[in-house]
Motif scaffolding. Structure first.
Motif, PDB file in Angstrom:
ATOM      1  N   ALA A 184       8.029  35.011  17.262  1.00 36.45           N
ATOM      2  CA  ALA A 184       7.121  35.806  16.435  1.00 36.45           C
ATOM      3  C   ALA A 184       7.426  35.539  14.963  1.00 36.45           C
ATOM      4  CB  ALA A 184       7.261  37.286  16.761  1.00 36.45           C
ATOM      5  N   LEU A 185       6.624  34.702  14.330  1.00 33.75           N
ATOM      6  CA  LEU A 185       6.819  34.324  12.931  1.00 33.75           C
ATOM      7  C   LEU A 185       6.174  35.362  12.027  1.00 33.75           C
ATOM      8  CD1 LEU A 185       7.678  32.213  10.771  1.00 33.75           C
ATOM      9  CD2 LEU A 185       5.399  31.207  11.065  1.00 33.75           C
ATOM     10  N   VAL A 186       6.945  35.916  11.097  1.00 28.85           N
ATOM     11  CA  VAL A 186       6.429  36.925  10.165  1.00 28.85           C
ATOM     12  C   VAL A 186       5.546  36.230   9.135  1.00 28.85           C
ATOM     13  CG1 VAL A 186       7.025  38.664   8.458  1.00 28.85           C
ATOM     14  CG2 VAL A 186       8.440  38.375  10.503  1.00 28.85           C
ATOM     15  N   THR A 187       4.275  36.673   9.073  1.00 26.55           N
ATOM     16  CA  THR A 187       3.337  36.088   8.106  1.00 26.55           C
ATOM     17  C   THR A 187       3.009  37.034   6.969  1.00 26.55           C
ATOM     18  OG1 THR A 187       1.453  36.819   9.444  1.00 26.55           O
ATOM     19  CG2 THR A 187       2.312  34.595   9.850  1.00 26.55           C
ATOM     20  N   THR A 188       3.467  38.271   7.036  1.00 26.42           N
ATOM     21  CA  THR A 188       3.290  39.203   5.918  1.00 26.42           C
ATOM     22  C   THR A 188       4.367  38.926   4.878  1.00 26.42           C
ATOM     23  OG1 THR A 188       2.362  40.894   7.365  1.00 26.42           O
ATOM     24  CG2 THR A 188       3.215  41.620   5.220  1.00 26.42           C
ATOM     25  N   HIS A 189       3.952  38.611   3.674  1.00 23.01           N
ATOM     26  CA  HIS A 189       4.933  38.266   2.647  1.00 23.01           C
ATOM     27  C   HIS A 189       5.546  39.533   2.067  1.00 23.01           C
ATOM     28  CE1 HIS A 189       6.848  35.545  -0.190  1.00 23.01           C
ATOM     29  NE2 HIS A 189       6.647  36.486  -1.103  1.00 23.01           N
ATOM     30  N   MET A 190       6.861  39.631   2.143  1.00 19.32           N
ATOM     31  CA  MET A 190       7.600  40.777   1.625  1.00 19.32           C
ATOM     32  C   MET A 190       8.382  40.328   0.399  1.00 19.32           C
ATOM     33  SD  MET A 190       8.901  42.299   5.281  1.00 19.32           S
ATOM     34  CE  MET A 190       9.359  43.871   4.572  1.00 19.32           C
ATOM     35  N   PRO A 191       8.157  40.944  -0.744  1.00 18.72           N
ATOM     36  CA  PRO A 191       8.806  40.483  -1.976  1.00 18.72           C
ATOM     37  C   PRO A 191      10.321  40.457  -1.894  1.00 18.72           C
ATOM     38  CG  PRO A 191       7.035  42.015  -2.482  1.00 18.72           C
ATOM     39  CD  PRO A 191       7.208  42.040  -1.001  1.00 18.72           C
ATOM     40  N   ASN A 192      10.914  41.385  -1.108  1.00 20.12           N
ATOM     41  CA  ASN A 192      12.373  41.434  -1.001  1.00 20.12           C
ATOM     42  C   ASN A 192      12.785  41.426   0.473  1.00 20.12           C
ATOM     43  OD1 ASN A 192      13.300  41.775  -3.863  1.00 20.12           O
ATOM     44  ND2 ASN A 192      11.907  43.514  -3.724  1.00 20.12           N
ATOM     45  N   ALA A 193      12.366  40.402   1.180  1.00 15.20           N
ATOM     46  CA  ALA A 193      12.713  40.311   2.594  1.00 15.20           C
ATOM     47  C   ALA A 193      14.208  40.083   2.754  1.00 15.20           C
ATOM     48  CB  ALA A 193      11.935  39.164   3.238  1.00 15.20           C
ATOM     49  N   ILE A 194      14.789  40.752   3.759  1.00 13.71           N
ATOM     50  CA  ILE A 194      16.217  40.625   3.999  1.00 13.71           C
ATOM     51  C   ILE A 194      16.465  40.476   5.494  1.00 13.71           C
ATOM     52  CG2 ILE A 194      16.959  41.903   1.959  1.00 13.71           C
ATOM     53  CD1 ILE A 194      17.306  44.357   3.723  1.00 13.71           C
ATOM     54  N   GLU A 195      17.609  39.932   5.816  1.00 16.04           N
ATOM     55  CA  GLU A 195      18.018  39.779   7.209  1.00 16.04           C
ATOM     56  C   GLU A 195      18.278  41.149   7.821  1.00 16.04           C
ATOM     57  OE1 GLU A 195      19.518  37.021  10.362  1.00 16.04           O
ATOM     58  OE2 GLU A 195      18.631  36.573   8.408  1.00 16.04           O
ATOM     59  N   GLY A 196      17.739  41.382   9.025  1.00 11.40           N
ATOM     60  CA  GLY A 196      17.993  42.626   9.748  1.00 11.40           C
ATOM     61  C   GLY A 196      17.054  43.754   9.414  1.00 11.40           C
ATOM     62  N   LEU A 197      16.064  43.543   8.582  1.00 17.31           N
ATOM     63  CA  LEU A 197      15.120  44.609   8.237  1.00 17.31           C
ATOM     64  C   LEU A 197      14.302  44.972   9.472  1.00 17.31           C
ATOM     65  CD1 LEU A 197      13.949  46.280   5.851  1.00 17.31           C
ATOM     66  CD2 LEU A 197      12.248  44.465   5.584  1.00 17.31           C
ATOM     67  N   ARG A 198      14.211  46.310   9.771  1.00 21.10           N
ATOM     68  CA  ARG A 198      13.472  46.758  10.947  1.00 21.10           C
ATOM     69  C   ARG A 198      11.982  46.719  10.631  1.00 21.10           C
ATOM     70  NH1 ARG A 198      14.477  48.939  15.696  1.00 21.10           N
ATOM     71  NH2 ARG A 198      16.697  49.059  15.251  1.00 21.10           N
ATOM     72  N   VAL A 199      11.230  46.168  11.537  1.00 22.46           N
ATOM     73  CA  VAL A 199       9.788  45.994  11.322  1.00 22.46           C
ATOM     74  C   VAL A 199       9.030  46.412  12.562  1.00 22.46           C
ATOM     75  CG1 VAL A 199      10.043  44.118   9.644  1.00 22.46           C
ATOM     76  CG2 VAL A 199       9.904  43.588  12.077  1.00 22.46           C
ATOM     77  N   GLU A 200       7.740  46.631  12.390  1.00 19.80           N
ATOM     78  CA  GLU A 200       6.814  46.934  13.474  1.00 19.80           C
ATOM     79  C   GLU A 200       5.671  45.938  13.410  1.00 19.80           C
ATOM     80  OE1 GLU A 200       3.774  50.453  15.040  1.00 19.80           O
ATOM     81  OE2 GLU A 200       4.925  50.689  13.186  1.00 19.80           O
ATOM     82  N   ILE A 201       5.378  45.301  14.523  1.00 18.83           N
ATOM     83  CA  ILE A 201       4.300  44.304  14.575  1.00 18.83           C
ATOM     84  C   ILE A 201       2.985  45.031  14.777  1.00 18.83           C
ATOM     85  CG2 ILE A 201       3.392  42.321  15.839  1.00 18.83           C
ATOM     86  CD1 ILE A 201       6.233  41.616  16.605  1.00 18.83           C
ATOM     87  N   ILE A 202       2.028  44.740  13.913  1.00 18.91           N
ATOM     88  CA  ILE A 202       0.750  45.460  13.954  1.00 18.91           C
ATOM     89  C   ILE A 202      -0.355  44.636  14.610  1.00 18.91           C
ATOM     90  CG2 ILE A 202       1.329  46.840  11.923  1.00 18.91           C
ATOM     91  CD1 ILE A 202      -0.405  45.025  10.257  1.00 18.91           C
ATOM     92  N   ASN A 203      -0.080  43.366  14.928  1.00 22.68           N
ATOM     93  CA  ASN A 203      -1.093  42.550  15.610  1.00 22.68           C
ATOM     94  C   ASN A 203      -0.503  41.997  16.899  1.00 22.68           C
ATOM     95  OD1 ASN A 203       0.651  40.896  14.160  1.00 22.68           O
ATOM     96  ND2 ASN A 203      -0.861  39.258  13.938  1.00 22.68           N
ATOM     97  N   ASP A 204      -0.286  42.917  17.865  1.00 20.87           N
ATOM     98  CA  ASP A 204       0.313  42.514  19.142  1.00 20.87           C
ATOM     99  C   ASP A 204      -0.511  41.453  19.850  1.00 20.87           C
ATOM    100  OD1 ASP A 204       2.169  44.383  18.560  1.00 20.87           O
ATOM    101  OD2 ASP A 204       1.431  45.900  19.960  1.00 20.87           O
ATOM    102  N   GLU A 205      -1.826  41.497  19.649  1.00 23.84           N
ATOM    103  CA  GLU A 205      -2.680  40.563  20.378  1.00 23.84           C
ATOM    104  C   GLU A 205      -2.384  39.113  20.013  1.00 23.84           C
ATOM    105  OE1 GLU A 205      -4.558  41.657  16.537  1.00 23.84           O
ATOM    106  OE2 GLU A 205      -3.658  42.762  18.203  1.00 23.84           O
ATOM    107  N   ALA A 206      -1.778  38.887  18.824  1.00 23.97           N
ATOM    108  CA  ALA A 206      -1.465  37.519  18.420  1.00 23.97           C
ATOM    109  C   ALA A 206      -0.395  36.902  19.298  1.00 23.97           C
ATOM    110  CB  ALA A 206      -1.021  37.484  16.955  1.00 23.97           C
ATOM    111  N   LEU A 207       0.415  37.745  19.980  1.00 18.94           N
ATOM    112  CA  LEU A 207       1.516  37.237  20.795  1.00 18.94           C
ATOM    113  C   LEU A 207       1.203  37.248  22.275  1.00 18.94           C
ATOM    114  CD1 LEU A 207       4.466  39.017  18.958  1.00 18.94           C
ATOM    115  CD2 LEU A 207       3.635  36.688  18.628  1.00 18.94           C
ATOM    116  N   GLU A 208       0.010  37.658  22.640  1.00 19.51           N
ATOM    117  CA  GLU A 208      -0.322  37.701  24.057  1.00 19.51           C
ATOM    118  C   GLU A 208      -0.315  36.299  24.636  1.00 19.51           C
ATOM    119  OE1 GLU A 208      -3.997  39.683  24.524  1.00 19.51           O
ATOM    120  OE2 GLU A 208      -3.228  41.650  23.930  1.00 19.51           O
ATOM    121  N   GLY A 209       0.335  36.138  25.772  1.00 19.92           N
ATOM    122  CA  GLY A 209       0.380  34.850  26.442  1.00 19.92           C
ATOM    123  C   GLY A 209       1.455  33.926  25.936  1.00 19.92           C
TER     124      GLY A 209
END
Length: 454
Positions: free
Chosen positions: A391-416
């Protein structure tokens, strides 16, 4: 008594107050300690897909041609007619301009007269040679008669019947005739030299005539092939000198594009050309894409790179000499690469994937760009840490860090997709979700494992 009361009353008040304080302290309600809830950031993802693709290299080139014709004046003359303008399309044999024929014809007539005179001199020399040969025979006969006369006078003198004067006159006649014979023989001997000199002058005059006739022929300038006029340097009534530029013309089919290839990519292009691997490219003109092919590399390079020369596969009539273009060159294909949107890349060489509800950073090698679906330009990257279905994060976060807890909002992109994507979605923590990613994500009180890459 009163004195004792004054001493005990303050002590009693203090005791009552302390007792009330202890009672209030013992009966106060207990305050529950606040619980810290970890914040979850909402992100979009897309599954990682390993493909075979050719990275694109953006180059800046210029249209040029090796067949640029510079039409010049064949001789000093006046311009009498100009039939083309800059930018005109011309066909092979079409008249471009004319020079005044009166600047050529008199000189041609003069050389023709000189040739006629030399031809007459050669004929005269041939006649003179034949005459000298006949005259030499007669001169030799006369010389023999003169010698006989001398011998006769000598016999008469020996017999003492001849006069001394007569012998002298006979000897003088013999000497004169001998001189005439020598002169005639010398004329005959010089005939080949005189004839060669006249023939050389005739050849020179004939060459001069050919030159003048060629100049006259070129006084009418015609297109040697189908092409485009790139410049007209004269107009009617101009006086031009020999060799002065009149117009420029280039063949449409000879146009090519020269672009500078940076030094880091030079070796792979040379290797591809040696192996015969075709490398295609394209450029956009007026919203239309024009196909190109890498033909060769220039013979000279410098520390910044080497020039690449591209052949035009489409219609070259849309190009113009000197035009500046942006060229998209397809480099040799690479295996197991991932096309990612630019917003997913941090620092030019780092991506984030979602694992167990948290972001994990992956360092990647940037290979180049490639146009994806919907004309979206994507970056091609490669890394052994990327697996299909991640699951590649495509939302650009100005201060992305290792271990940041996230929630995926487009589950359908990972179906299959394989394994890890579903696991990444399952371990979510309920709590207030952010509809937008703030700039201070790193300062929200979370403890992060690892460093931070922008």
């Amino acid at each position: 008594m009163k004195r004792l009361l004054k001493v005990l009353l303050p002590i009693l008040l203090l005791a009552i107050g302390f007792g009330v304080f202890q009672m209030l302290k013992a009966t106060k309600p207990e305050k529950q300690s606040p619980t810290v809830q970890e914040r979850v950031w909402r992100v979009e993802v897309e599954p990682v897909e390993l493909v075979r693709a050719s990275p694109e290299l953006e180059l800046y080139g210029q249209v040029e041609t090796p067949d640029l014709l510079r039409a010049t004046a064949s001789a000093a003359a006046w311009v009498t007619e100009v039939q083309v303008q800059d930018g005109d399309l011309v066909e092979k044999g079409q008249v471009l301009l004319r020079l005044d024929e009166r600047d050529f014809l008199p000189r041609i007539a003069q050389v023709e007269a000189e040739i006629a005179d030399l031809q007459a001199q050669i004929e005269s020399e041939q006649n003179r040679f034949e005459t000298d040969k006949l005259a030499l025979e007669q001169e030799r006969r006369l010389l023999e008669l003169a010698r006989q006369g001398v011998a006769r006078q000598q016999r008469l003198k020996t017999q003492k019947v001849g006069a001394e004067q007569a012998l002298d006159e006979a000897e003088q006649a013999e000497a004169q005739q001998q001189l005439a014979v020598s002169q005639r023989e010398m004329n005959i001997a010089d005939h080949p030299s005189r004839l060669r000199a006249l023939q050389a002058r005739l050849a020179s005059a004939e060459a001069r005539l050919l030159e003048l006739e060629l100049e006259y022929e070129r006084a009418t300038v015609r297109a040697p092939y189908d092409g485009i006029i790139s410049r007209v340097a004269v107009t009617e009534g101009d006086q031009v000198s020999k060799g002065e530029a009149l117009a420029r013309l280039y063949a449409i089919d000879s146009l090519e594009i020269r672009a500078r290839v940076p030094a880091p990519y030079q070796d792979e292009l040379i290797a591809a050309l040696r192996q015969g691997e075709p490398l295609t490219a394209s450029t956009t003109i007026g919203g239309e894409r024009l196909a190109l092919t890498l033909d060769r590399l220039a013979g000279e390079a410098d520390p910044s790179g080497v020039d690449a020369l591209f052949q035009v596969q489409g219609d070259p009539a849309v190009l113009r000499l000197g035009q500046l273009l942006t060229v998209q060159l397809e480099r040799p294909a690479r295996e197991a690469v991932v096309a990612v949107p630019f917003r997913a890349v941090y620092g030019g060489g780092r991506l984030y994937v979602v694992e167990d509800g948290r972001m994990r950073g992956i360092d990647v090698e940037s290979l180049g760009t490639r146009e994806g679906d919907g004309d979206e330009e994507r970056l091609l990257v490669q890394s052994d840490a990327l697996a299909p279905g991640d699951a590649l994060v495509t939302t650009h976060m100005p201060n992305a860090i290792e271990g940041l807890r996230v929630e995926i909002i487009n589950d359908e992109a990972l179906e299959g997709t394989a394994g890890g994507a579903s696991e990444a979605v399952s371990d979510r923590t309920l709590g207030p979700a952010a509809d937008a990613v703030p700039a201070d994500a790193a300062s929200s009180g979370l403890s992060a494992a690892g460093g931070r890459t922008r």
